[in-house]
Scaffold this active site. Structure first.
Site: not given
Ligand code: NAI
Ligand code: MG
Length: 492
Positions: A250, A284
């Site tokens: 998602e 999102c």
């Molecule tokens: P992210 O996608 O990097 O983090 C989400 C989760 O993935 C966290 O638990 C993180 O530790 C984990 N993660 C990060 N790198 C990983 C890897 N290589 N392998 C496995 N898990 C990993 O998002 P982040 O850095 O917190 O936010 C960055 C951008 O993401 C935001 O600016 C926003 O644009 C977007 N975002 C979108 C969301 C949504 O609901 N679609 C929610 C949060 C952020």
């Protein structure tokens, strides 16, 4: 400062590394909790515990009805703790108490709904094209599920995955966002107290590379369910493909809110403002592009600006606050960078466009609600997910033009259509490429209705009865009811 160890095999666990990291309170900009800094050896322990719980002990002994009854008790336990869990989430991610309490009060429905569904999962008896055989199918849990969650709605988005996974009979290891781990650890205690057997729900905290990545590649993890950014989702999807794991993603969006001149404009303005400024735009499904018909462009922009300008900012715990801080310092910086990008591209800030310098915002990470006009859909501010309180306004001529702009983006998560013409509502709902279309409303979600994205917004659907299939495998069983197997060299 509170201290939060991990939760593995029904017990609190210190991190193997012995290291801890701070979690910040975005309203004050200061650390408030110490979180265990996990690594791959913690992941190994948690996955092994989940695998043991999957194959032995009380969990696989439960009947589907027994699992369903337990899920309902878990839902009741969450309901009894809703306020406390909401307060922790507000402390950790700065979203409004009114919003988080609403989410936590709604969340038990996921446990109740999937609890009810647990014993309605049925196999089939296919009619056969061969004599002398009987075949049936059974639905089996996919196995240990790795759940990776973001910071914006930690427990709600976890529940969307956890409830169907448990109903299916899976066990899970959760890796919450490093920015908001506390509420997931508190939930672990709530579920444990309510009788969830040890090892069924494990939490390993830490950073993406240290904990998320080893969880995705662990050989005993059969399925990954992820919510977060599209770049991390792409990365996880690629790894899951290489490792042949099931995966649900998602991801983000750049959702259009399309306002036609024939709409109830007051309602549309309310919907547009809630679509982008609720949750400070950190969802999102944020309606981050306002597509507005040329003849009502100025009127709608005026009304949106007027309403957004009246929003009270400040302490997210206060019932009167309408727009809270940005959850992380990195996200705050990212939003400010996009404000500069939009200006460089020639967009015009008719509201906000800078950090909030109101006294009630203190040292928190606040950005003024921002509205950009003069936006062309090809600009970065119209194409990329900002994940903040930033609205890009794009005028359109007619229905075809609106559809073309709405779909000219790599995402497809949500869309709003505002019109009083019923035929147009149906046509637009059909033509817009997205997982959800809202007509004369925005942001409605339910445990009963599928949610997810097309295009770069993800793979798979959560919520609704079919979401449980993401945690199940079909097994076919053949029984020879006729003659004993004969000539081994002839296919029967
Ligand atoms: P992210 O996608 O990097 O983090 C989400 C989760 O993935 C966290 O638990 C993180 O530790 C984990 N993660 C990060 N790198 C990983 C890897 N290589 N392998 C496995 N898990 C990993 O998002 P982040 O850095 O917190 O936010 C960055 C951008 O993401 C935001 O600016 C926003 O644009 C977007 N975002 C979108 C969301 C949504 O609901 N679609 C929610 C949060 C952020
Ligand atoms: Mg935090």
């Amino acid at each position: 400062m509170l201290t939060y160890p991990m939760f593995i095999d029904g017990k609190s666990r210190e991190p193997a590394s012995g290291a801890w990291f701070p979690s910040h309170d975005p309203y004050r900009g200061t650390p408030w909790a110490r979180i265990a800094n996990g690594n791959s050896s913690d992941v190994d322990e948690a996955v092994e515990a989940a695998h043991r719980a999957l194959t032995s002990g009380p969990w696989p002994e439960l009947t589907a009805s027994g699992r369903g009854a337990l899920l309902c008790r878990l839902g009741d336990a969450v309901a009894a703790n809703a306020r406390r869990l909401a307060e922790i989430e507000v402390r950790d991610n700065g979203k409004l108490f009114t919003e988080m309490h609403g989410q936590l009060s709604y969340l038990p429905q996921w446990f109740h709904y999937y609890g009810g569904l647990a014993d309605k999962v049925e196999g089939t008896v296919p009619p056969l094209d061969k004599k002398g055989y009987f075949a049936f199918t059974r639905k089996e849990p996919v196995g240990v599920v790795g759940i990776i969650t973001p910071w914006n709605s930690p427990l709600l988005l976890l529940a969307w995955k956890l409830a169907p996974a448990l109903a299916a009979g899976c066990t899970v290891v959760v890796k919450p966002s490093e920015f908001t781990s506390a509420s997931t650890l508190e939930l672990a205690r709530v579920l444990d107290d309510a009788g969830l057997p040890a090892g069924v729900f494990n939490v390993v905290t830490g950073f993406g590379e240290d904990v998320g990545a080893p969880l995705v590649t662990h050989p005993l993890v059969r399925k990954i369910s992820f919510t977060g950014s599209d770049s991390t989702g792409r990365n996880i999807g690629a790894t899951a493909g290489r490792e042949l794991k099931r995966v649900s993603l998602e991801l983000g969006g750049k959702s259009p809110n399309v306002v036609f001149a024939d709409a109830d404009l007051e309602a549309a303005v309310n919907g547009v403002v809630s679509g982008i400024f609720a949750a400070t735009g950190q969802t999102c499904i944020a309606g981050s592009r306002l597509l507005v018909q040329e003849s009502v462009h100025d009127e709608v922009v005026d009304q949106v600006v007027k309403l957004a300008a009246s929003a009270r900012m400040g302490d997210p715990m206060a019932e009167t606050t309408q727009v809270g801080p940005i959850t992380t310092r990195a996200q705050y910086t990212k939003v400010l960078d996009y404000l500069a990008v939009a200006r460089e591209e020639g967009a015009h800030a008719v509201l906000g466009g800078h950090p909030a310098e109101r006294p009630e915002c203190g040292d928190g990470w606040f950005v003024e609600p921002t509205v950009f006009t003069g936006v062309d859909n090809s600009m970065r501010i119209a194409q990329e997910e900002v994940f903040g309180p930033v609205l890009a306004v794009i005028p359109f001529r007619d229905e075809d033009h609106a559809v073309a702009i709405a779909n000219d983006v790599r995402f497809g998560l949500g869309a709003g259509v505002w019109t009083s013409d019923i035929g147009r509502a149906f046509r637009m709902a059909e033509r817009i490429q997205s997982g959800t279309v809202w007509v004369n409303t925005y942001r409605a979600v339910s445990y009963l209705t599928p949610f997810g994205g097309v295009k770069d917004s993800g793979i798979g659907r959560e919520n609704g009865r079919h979401a449980i299939d993401a945690y199940l495998e079909d097994k076919t069983v053949w029984i020879n009811t006729g003659a004993p197997a004969g000539n081994p060299f002839v296919l029967r």
